[in-house]
Structure formats: structure tokens, C-alpha cells
Design a protein around this motif. Structure first.
Motif, PDB file in Angstrom:
ATOM      1  N   ARG A 131      -6.559 -98.552  10.677  1.00 65.71           N
ATOM      2  CA  ARG A 131      -5.357 -98.189   9.912  1.00 65.71           C
ATOM      3  C   ARG A 131      -5.184 -99.084   8.696  1.00 65.71           C
ATOM      4  N   GLU A 132      -5.714-100.317   8.786  1.00 64.75           N
ATOM      5  CA  GLU A 132      -5.603-101.252   7.673  1.00 64.75           C
ATOM      6  C   GLU A 132      -6.881-102.072   7.590  1.00 64.75           C
ATOM      7  N   VAL A 133      -7.411-102.210   6.378  1.00 66.53           N
ATOM      8  CA  VAL A 133      -8.583-103.043   6.141  1.00 66.53           C
ATOM      9  C   VAL A 133      -8.220-104.004   5.019  1.00 66.53           C
ATOM     10  N   GLU A 134      -8.362-105.294   5.301  1.00 62.97           N
ATOM     11  CA  GLU A 134      -8.006-106.316   4.313  1.00 62.97           C
ATOM     12  C   GLU A 134      -9.208-107.222   4.085  1.00 62.97           C
ATOM     13  N   TYR A 135      -9.490-107.485   2.813  1.00 59.65           N
ATOM     14  CA  TYR A 135     -10.591-108.359   2.453  1.00 59.65           C
ATOM     15  C   TYR A 135     -10.054-109.566   1.713  1.00 59.65           C
ATOM     16  N   HIS A 136     -10.340-110.768   2.250  1.00 59.87           N
ATOM     17  CA  HIS A 136      -9.957-112.028   1.619  1.00 59.87           C
ATOM     18  C   HIS A 136     -11.181-112.548   0.874  1.00 59.87           C
ATOM     19  N   VAL A 137     -11.144-112.506  -0.436  1.00 62.39           N
ATOM     20  CA  VAL A 137     -12.306-112.813  -1.250  1.00 62.39           C
ATOM     21  C   VAL A 137     -12.735-114.272  -1.091  1.00 62.39           C
ATOM     22  N   THR A 138     -11.791-115.213  -1.176  1.00 58.97           N
ATOM     23  CA  THR A 138     -12.176-116.626  -1.135  1.00 58.97           C
ATOM     24  C   THR A 138     -12.796-117.003   0.205  1.00 58.97           C
ATOM     25  N   GLY A 139     -12.311-116.445   1.292  1.00 62.61           N
ATOM     26  CA  GLY A 139     -12.889-116.733   2.601  1.00 62.61           C
ATOM     27  C   GLY A 139     -14.010-115.792   2.976  1.00 62.61           C
ATOM     28  N   ASP A 140     -14.267-114.775   2.143  1.00 64.04           N
ATOM     29  CA  ASP A 140     -15.288-113.754   2.397  1.00 64.04           C
ATOM     30  C   ASP A 140     -15.127-113.186   3.809  1.00 64.04           C
ATOM     31  N   GLU A 141     -13.883-112.792   4.108  1.00 66.63           N
ATOM     32  CA  GLU A 141     -13.528-112.317   5.446  1.00 66.63           C
ATOM     33  C   GLU A 141     -12.927-110.918   5.372  1.00 66.63           C
ATOM     34  N   LEU A 142     -13.397-110.048   6.237  1.00 66.27           N
ATOM     35  CA  LEU A 142     -12.938-108.672   6.322  1.00 66.27           C
ATOM     36  C   LEU A 142     -12.171-108.509   7.628  1.00 66.27           C
ATOM     37  N   VAL A 143     -10.914-108.020   7.548  1.00 70.87           N
ATOM     38  CA  VAL A 143     -10.075-107.856   8.729  1.00 70.87           C
ATOM     39  C   VAL A 143      -9.733-106.379   8.891  1.00 70.87           C
ATOM     40  N   LEU A 144     -10.114-105.801  10.023  1.00 68.78           N
ATOM     41  CA  LEU A 144      -9.788-104.417  10.350  1.00 68.78           C
ATOM     42  C   LEU A 144      -8.705-104.452  11.412  1.00 68.78           C
ATOM     43  N   SER A 145      -7.576-103.792  11.163  1.00 67.68           N
ATOM     44  CA  SER A 145      -6.443-103.832  12.098  1.00 67.68           C
ATOM     45  C   SER A 145      -5.977-102.422  12.432  1.00 67.68           C
ATOM     46  N   GLY A 146      -5.569-102.235  13.674  1.00 63.91           N
ATOM     47  CA  GLY A 146      -5.018-100.962  14.105  1.00 63.91           C
ATOM     48  C   GLY A 146      -6.109 -99.948  14.410  1.00 63.91           C
ATOM     49  N   GLU A 147      -6.439 -99.816  15.666  1.00 58.88           N
ATOM     50  CA  GLU A 147      -7.471 -98.866  16.102  1.00 58.88           C
ATOM     51  C   GLU A 147      -8.766 -99.066  15.323  1.00 58.88           C
ATOM     52  N   ALA A 148      -9.202-100.322  15.246  1.00 65.09           N
ATOM     53  CA  ALA A 148     -10.395-100.684  14.483  1.00 65.09           C
ATOM     54  C   ALA A 148     -11.659-100.272  15.228  1.00 65.09           C
ATOM     55  N   HIS A 149     -12.630 -99.761  14.470  1.00 59.15           N
ATOM     56  CA  HIS A 149     -13.864 -99.261  15.073  1.00 59.15           C
ATOM     57  C   HIS A 149     -15.022 -99.449  14.088  1.00 59.15           C
ATOM     58  N   LEU A 150     -16.151 -99.957  14.587  1.00 61.06           N
ATOM     59  CA  LEU A 150     -17.380-100.079  13.805  1.00 61.06           C
ATOM     60  C   LEU A 150     -18.505 -99.424  14.585  1.00 61.06           C
ATOM     61  N   SER A 151     -19.414 -98.751  13.895  1.00 62.59           N
ATOM     62  CA  SER A 151     -20.569 -98.174  14.580  1.00 62.59           C
ATOM     63  C   SER A 151     -21.785 -98.217  13.676  1.00 62.59           C
ATOM     64  N   GLN A 152     -22.939 -98.363  14.316  1.00 63.28           N
ATOM     65  CA  GLN A 152     -24.219 -98.273  13.625  1.00 63.28           C
ATOM     66  C   GLN A 152     -25.155 -97.551  14.575  1.00 63.28           C
ATOM     67  N   GLY A 153     -25.633 -96.391  14.147  1.00 63.91           N
ATOM     68  CA  GLY A 153     -26.442 -95.577  15.048  1.00 63.91           C
ATOM     69  C   GLY A 153     -25.592 -95.159  16.226  1.00 63.91           C
ATOM     70  N   GLU A 154     -26.073 -95.416  17.427  1.00 63.03           N
ATOM     71  CA  GLU A 154     -25.323 -95.057  18.628  1.00 63.03           C
ATOM     72  C   GLU A 154     -24.539 -96.227  19.208  1.00 63.03           C
ATOM     73  N   ASP A 155     -24.590 -97.388  18.561  1.00 63.58           N
ATOM     74  CA  ASP A 155     -23.872 -98.568  19.026  1.00 63.58           C
ATOM     75  C   ASP A 155     -22.464 -98.584  18.436  1.00 63.58           C
ATOM     76  N   ASN A 156     -21.468 -98.888  19.289  1.00 68.06           N
ATOM     77  CA  ASN A 156     -20.063 -98.851  18.881  1.00 68.06           C
ATOM     78  C   ASN A 156     -19.342-100.123  19.278  1.00 68.06           C
ATOM     79  N   PHE A 157     -18.344-100.505  18.470  1.00 73.90           N
ATOM     80  CA  PHE A 157     -17.581-101.729  18.666  1.00 73.90           C
ATOM     81  C   PHE A 157     -16.143-101.404  18.288  1.00 73.90           C
ATOM     82  N   SER A 158     -15.180-101.564  19.202  1.00 73.33           N
ATOM     83  CA  SER A 158     -13.794-101.241  18.855  1.00 73.33           C
ATOM     84  C   SER A 158     -12.804-102.178  19.534  1.00 73.33           C
ATOM     85  N   SER A 159     -11.642-102.326  18.886  1.00 78.95           N
ATOM     86  CA  SER A 159     -10.537-103.136  19.388  1.00 78.95           C
ATOM     87  C   SER A 159      -9.347-102.865  18.468  1.00 78.95           C
ATOM     88  N   ASP A 160      -8.209-103.485  18.758  1.00 72.91           N
ATOM     89  CA  ASP A 160      -7.069-103.308  17.859  1.00 72.91           C
ATOM     90  C   ASP A 160      -7.220-104.147  16.593  1.00 72.91           C
TER      91      ASP A 160
END
Length: 166
Positions: free
Chosen positions: A105-134
Motif C-alpha cells: 500500500r505504501e513504498v518509501e525510499y530513503h535516498v541517504t540510507g539507500d533503504e526501501l520500505v514496503l508497508s501494508g500487505e507488502a509482497h515480493l516475488s521472483q519466479g515462483e519464490d514469494n516473500f510477504s509481511s505487513d
């Protein structure tokens, strides 16, 4: 706003919301960037640019969609990029031909820390591998991922790793 500043803001948007360069197609960064939105409000005084309404960003194999994207600048440099949507979606092809996809629902990128934050029903996938959390935090500089409680989330982490084909 000069076209150079607009281009820098757009480049920061693409760099911030896309998966890490090592995961993505190596030629993407050399491709032209296309941004479409229903509206844009650029305030040079405050350093805030807001893209609203069906925001669509493409660069090579990178494709990002969101309802609203806000780019924050400090001292004329992009400091933070915030994308909000129902959900924000991104995808990018790898040099090996796989597609990396993500949504939240929200993706925030902090440039100085080079950090990507995915919040709210966050999900990542590559091929058939999946990773999810809030909440998923990806430290791009150190190639570290935190999710669930270690990312200050409240839900358990769900990971599916499929064995490679023989």
C-alpha cells in the motif's frame, strides 16, 4: 522547474522504487524514462513534487504504478520518495530473464540510507519464490532484508521457496 530538475526527480523515483540494480536488467538505467500522471504539482520552494492519479513510470523493463508519488528534496537533492496506492506495484526483469515483482500500500525510499520500505500487505516475488509481511525493509547498500517484527511490523513473515527444476 527546469527540465534537468524534473529529470533528476524522475530518476530518483525510478531508482528508489525499483528493485536493487543487481536484481534488475543491467540495461534499464540506460533507457529513457516515461512518466504519466493525471496531474503534477512541483513546488521548488519547498522541494516537494507530487504526481497524482494513475501514476505510471516506465524505464526499460521497470514498470511502477501508484495512485500518488511524492518526491521530497533537501538542498536540491532528492532525499525521500513516497508512493501510495491500492496497491503500489512494481516489476523489473533480471538479466537471467526472470521478473521481480512487488506490491504494497505504501513504498518509501530513503535516498541517504539507500533503504526501501514496503508497508501494508507488502509482497515480493521472483519466479515462483514469494516473500510477504505487513512491513518489509530492504537495505540496498548492504543487501539485507528485514520483515515482520525485525522491521517493526506486527505480522509474521511468509516465505515460499520453490526448489529449482532438475
Amino acid at each position: 522547474m527546469s527540465s534537468i530538475k524534473l529529470r533528476l526527480a524522475t530518476l530518483a523515483l525510478c531508482a528508489g522504487l525499483a528493485p536493487a540494480p543487481a536484481l534488475g536488467l543491467s540495461t534499464d538505467q540506460d533507457q529513457p524514462i516515461l512518466v504519466e500522471a493525471d496531474s503534477v504539482d512541483i513546488d521548488e520552494g519547498s522541494g516537494v513534487s507530487v504526481y497524482q492519479g494513475k501514476v505510471d513510470v516506465k524505464q526499460g523493463s521497470i514498470h511502477i504504478t501508484a495512485d500518488k508519488v511524492t518526491v521530497y528534496q533537501k538542498e536540491k537533492r532528492t532525499d525521500r520518495v513516497l508512493a501510495v496506492g491500492a496497491p503500489v506495484r512494481f516489476q523489473q526483469k533480471t538479466d537471467k530473464g526472470q521478473t521481480v515483482k512487488g506490491r504494497a500500500r505504501e513504498v518509501e525510499y530513503h535516498v541517504t540510507g539507500d533503504e526501501l520500505v514496503l508497508s501494508g500487505e507488502a509482497h515480493l516475488s521472483q519466479g515462483e519464490d514469494n516473500f510477504s509481511s505487513d512491513r518489509i525493509i530492504y537495505d540496498r547498500k548492504n543487501a539485507r532484508v528485514k520483515a515482520g517484527a525485525s522491521a517493526k511490523g506486527s505480522e509474521r513473515v511468509r516465505i515460499t521457496i520453490n526448489p529449482g527444476k532438475k
